[in-house]
Design an enzyme around this catalytic site. Structure first.
Site: not given
Ligand code: KIV
Length: 285
Positions: A186, A87
């Protein structure tokens, strides 16, 4: 020791084609990575959520590339065959394309990641294009983007009205056209998530995005009950590890206070006859 073949982007694409759901979890260290690998997880994300669940910050913003690359390398050692996603931290890919490529390259070369993940709507497409041109596969993170928390005004679901949902679908197409290798969605309702998953060949991984995604990801500490405080609504909790650790720590303290620990079986013995030599010398004999 894992006996399966290395999971690659081709594996994930063929799982989508065969409608076999992809399982993905975060991991931040070697032992958790080993457990996930042994369980057969396909993808592991070394998420910037480490800022919160490992370092105790109240957002993901303070984490650094150095720190996450170190964690990612440990996770790779524990999970040699999983598809490993690094990430990219806040501001590690926003300033200019050169910095984005240099930082992403560290996740690939130093940590052995299979791709990096960047958060962004359609406006991140040019960055993804440049990174992809530099041989770096990029997973795009759409919907609730925790790195944009101060713009969004809190951690809340995205795409809940038709116009916002259409924007998400449009953004997903832009990111695919820019060369993204997969998409994380998300905190998005099931309907736009379904449209996105059905309109692209890219594996679409939901994180609170309903049942129609090609795979699903959760933060490990949320799903295993180790996080501080209640997890987001979309998390299913599979264990109470915080409770289990607390029980063990309580028992340890109690054993020390009651002198049950350390017992004889936890104590090294001197070689035969040496204890009395030591005692005699101490007594000046
Ligand atoms: O950092 C992270 O753990 C993530 C997941 C929530 C997808 O980005």
């Amino acid at each position: 020791m894992s006996t399966r073949d290395k999971i690659t982007l081709a594996t994930l694409r063929s799982m989508k084609l065969d409608r076999r759901p992809i399982s993905m979890l975060t991991a931040y260290d070697y032992p958790m990575a080993q457990i996930e690998e042994a369980a057969g997880i396909e993808c592991i994300l070394v998420g910037d959520s480490a800022a919160q669940v490992i370092l105790g910050h109240n957002s993901t913003l303070p984490i650094t590339v150095d720190f996450l690359v170190t964690l990612a390398a440990a996770v790779r050692r524990g999970a040699p065959t999983a598809y490993l996603v690094g990430d990219m931290p806040y501001m590690s890919y926003h300033v200019n394309h050169e910095e984005a490529i240099r930082n992403a390259g560290r996740f690939m070369a130093e940590a052995g990641c299979d791709c990096v993940k960047v958060e962004g709507d359609g406006r991140i497409a040019p960055t993804i294009e440049k990174m992809t041109a530099a041989t770096i596969p990029v997973m795009a993170h759409l919907g609730l983007r925790p790195q944009a928390v101060h713009q969004i005004g809190g951690y809340r679901a995205q795409g809940r009205d038709a116009a916002a949902a259409e924007r998400l679908v449009r953004d997903a197409k832009l990111l695919e056209a820019a060369g993204a290798c997969a998409i994380v969605l998300e905190a998005v309702p099931a309907e736009p998530a379904r449209q996105i998953a059905e309109s692209t060949d890219l594996p679409v991984i939901g994180c609170g995005a309903g049942p129609f995604c090609d795979g699903h990801v959760l933060v490990l500490h949320d799903m295993m009950g180790l996080a501080d405080g209640p997890p987001p609504k979309f998390v299913k909790q599979y264990a109470d590890i915080r409770g289990a650790i607390r029980t063990a720590v309580d028992a340890y303290i109690e054993d020390i206070r009651s002198r049950k620990y350390p017992a004889a079986e936890h104590t090294y013995k001197m070689r035969a006859g040496e204890a009395s030599v030591l005692a005699d010398r101490a007594a000046g004999i």
